[in-house]
Scaffold this active site. Structure first.
Site, mmCIF file in Angstrom:
data_model
loop_
_atom_site.group_PDB
_atom_site.id
_atom_site.type_symbol
_atom_site.label_atom_id
_atom_site.label_comp_id
_atom_site.label_asym_id
_atom_site.label_seq_id
_atom_site.Cartn_x
_atom_site.Cartn_y
_atom_site.Cartn_z
ATOM 1 N N GLN A 1 0.848 -1.190 0.000
ATOM 2 C CA GLN A 1 0.000 0.000 0.000
ATOM 3 C C GLN A 1 0.885 1.241 0.000
ATOM 4 O O GLN A 1 1.713 1.422 0.893
ATOM 5 C CB GLN A 1 -0.896 0.005 1.236
ATOM 6 N N GLU B 1 -8.915 -1.962 5.625
ATOM 7 C CA GLU B 1 -7.700 -2.028 6.443
ATOM 8 C C GLU B 1 -8.041 -2.024 7.927
ATOM 9 O O GLU B 1 -7.485 -2.798 8.716
ATOM 10 C CB GLU B 1 -6.783 -0.858 6.108
ATOM 11 N N SER C 1 4.198 -1.256 4.213
ATOM 12 C CA SER C 1 4.479 -2.611 4.697
ATOM 13 C C SER C 1 4.802 -3.542 3.534
ATOM 14 O O SER C 1 4.041 -3.643 2.573
ATOM 15 C CB SER C 1 3.277 -3.165 5.464
ATOM 16 N N SER D 1 0.550 6.648 2.619
ATOM 17 C CA SER D 1 1.123 7.641 3.520
ATOM 18 C C SER D 1 2.394 8.265 2.949
ATOM 19 O O SER D 1 3.131 7.636 2.184
ATOM 20 C CB SER D 1 1.444 7.000 4.874
#
Length: 412
Positions: free
Chosen positions: A141, A259, A176, A144
């Site tokens: 993902q 999530e 991650s 951020s």
């Protein structure tokens, strides 16, 4: 009929078939200290241990697919079993009894899959979903950024249209598994003249594309699970846009809801593990610790029922929104208090780590890993804001920047 299955239990036959498959293809979790052996890779910072973990996950995911047990609640036309969420939960509970892991696919199966099913084109679904369930490709993902974490809509990674491609420049962080992922889901700003929550587009990114640099981040426990990702003139085909151009914020809400539900769906630790730790450490006679164990049992039950409520909302076709935030906040509080309790139960030996500590340092790892759980998917403060505004009906915080063109914001 296996013990504990009542004749009227509608899932009994399904559970029996699941157990039969698992017993034929996997090794049951071992008794004693080795119950925690499969989690010890979390304390091994070596790239070899990480690569071995990913390989095991891919092998087991392929075994599930070949046996017809992958994507139990996903549509059959995309490689799933076409079953129900209740069957998926039943299989997950049975699988937890065996020494197997699909953790490398948490982002892909838990977040990417639901998003593509809801917003992807038929070409997206046919290309990515069966391959994901086969264990062919690991996803990460890319949301951020250094200046856009809790305020994700403030992201500054830019994507500029160039014919049938988009050229992307920017930086992502806390991604991650990006260092071992073949694919990623990426948010990038495509219209800086629109307000911050608009002008964002959702892409599928091939992580092997030229211009991508992945730098692992060493965490407090010595492991490099998170990464920062630098994108320099990375080209993405236009066909990789998910949803509408400049409509990525709405697509991202599906991912973020999934999530939060994923994080709240449970983890390596259950109440039985804390109770066993108390017995092993002979702390059952301590009245204060017994009360903290009782509180832990209550918390685990609350998290379980909140999880069922969020799953019921999804099953009934509702978007997972505020329910997921309530669940995520409860999980964050649970892991924090459980980490403190586990180390209190270990007493002086809690100061040790890895092989010197009880259970190979498992509980020390749980304590240190709590920060990833509490921050990932939105911090506790973010969840409280969501709950305050969407559940309690409290006035939202003043946010004049939501209506200003992003280009006019300070420093943009």
């Amino acid at each position: 009929m296996p013990e504990g299955d009542a004749p009227e239990d509608p899932t009994a036959a399904f559970r029996a078939r699941a157990r039969s498959f698992l017993e034929a293809h996997a090794r049951p979790r071992r008794a004693g200290e080795d119950d925690f052996a499969r989690f010890r890779f979390l304390g091994d910072p070596s790239p070899d241990a990480d690569a071995e973990h990913v390989l095991r996950c891919k092998q087991w995911q392929r075994t599930l697919f070949d046996g017809g047990w992958a994507g139990i609640a996903w549509p059959k036309e995309y490689g799933g079993r076409g079953g129900t969420p209740a069957e998926a939960r039943t299989f997950a509970r049975e699988q937890a009894r065996f020494d197997v892991d699909t953790g490398a696919f948490a982002v892909g199966i838990g977040m990417v899959g639901p998003t593509l099913i809801a917003h992807g084109t038929e070409a997206h679904k046919e290309r990515y979903l069966p391959a994901l369930l086969r264990g062919d490709e690991v996803w990460c993902q890319l949301f951020s950024e250094p200046g856009a974490g809790s305020d994700l809509a403030g992201l500054r990674t830019r994507a500029v249209r160039d014919g049938d491609e988009w050229v992307v420049n920017g930086q992502k962080v806390w991604s991650s598994g990006a260092h071992h992922s073949e694919l990623g889901i990426l948010l990038a700003r495509t219209d800086p003249d629109a307000p911050k929550h608009h002008g964002i587009t959702y892409f599928v990114l091939d992580m092997r594309s030229p211009g991508i640099e992945v730098r692992p981040l060493r965490q407090i426990n010595g492991v490099a699970h998170f990464n920062e990702v630098f994108l320099t003139d990375v080209r993405i085909p236009h066909e990789n846009v998910v949803g509408e151009v400049n409509g990525g914020w709405g697509v991202a809400q599906t991912t973020l809801g999934a999530e939060r539900a994923l994080i709240g769906g449970g983890g390596a630790v259950g109440f039985r593990d804390l109770a066993r730790l108390a017995r092993d450490q002979d702390r059952g006679g301590d009245r204060l610790l017994r009360q903290r164990l009782a509180d832990a049992y209550i918390r685990f039950e609350i998290v379980k029922y909140l999880g069922q409520r969020a799953q019921a909302a999804r099953r009934n076709g509702a978007a997972v929104g505020a329910e997921a935030s309530v669940l995520k906040l409860a999980v964050s509080q649970n892991v924090a208090l459980n980490g403190d309790l586990a180390l209190a139960l270990e007493g002086a030996t809690a100061m040790l780590l890895h092989g010197d500590a009880p259970y190979g340092g498992f509980w020390q790892q749980q304590f240190l890993n709590q920060w990833g759980t509490r921050i990932g998917g939105g911090t506790e403060q973010v969840q409280r804001n969501v709950i305050g505004e969407r559940v309690l009906g409290l006035p939202p915080e003043p946010r004049p920047d939501k209506r200003v063109p992003f280009r006019e914001l300070v420093g943009s």
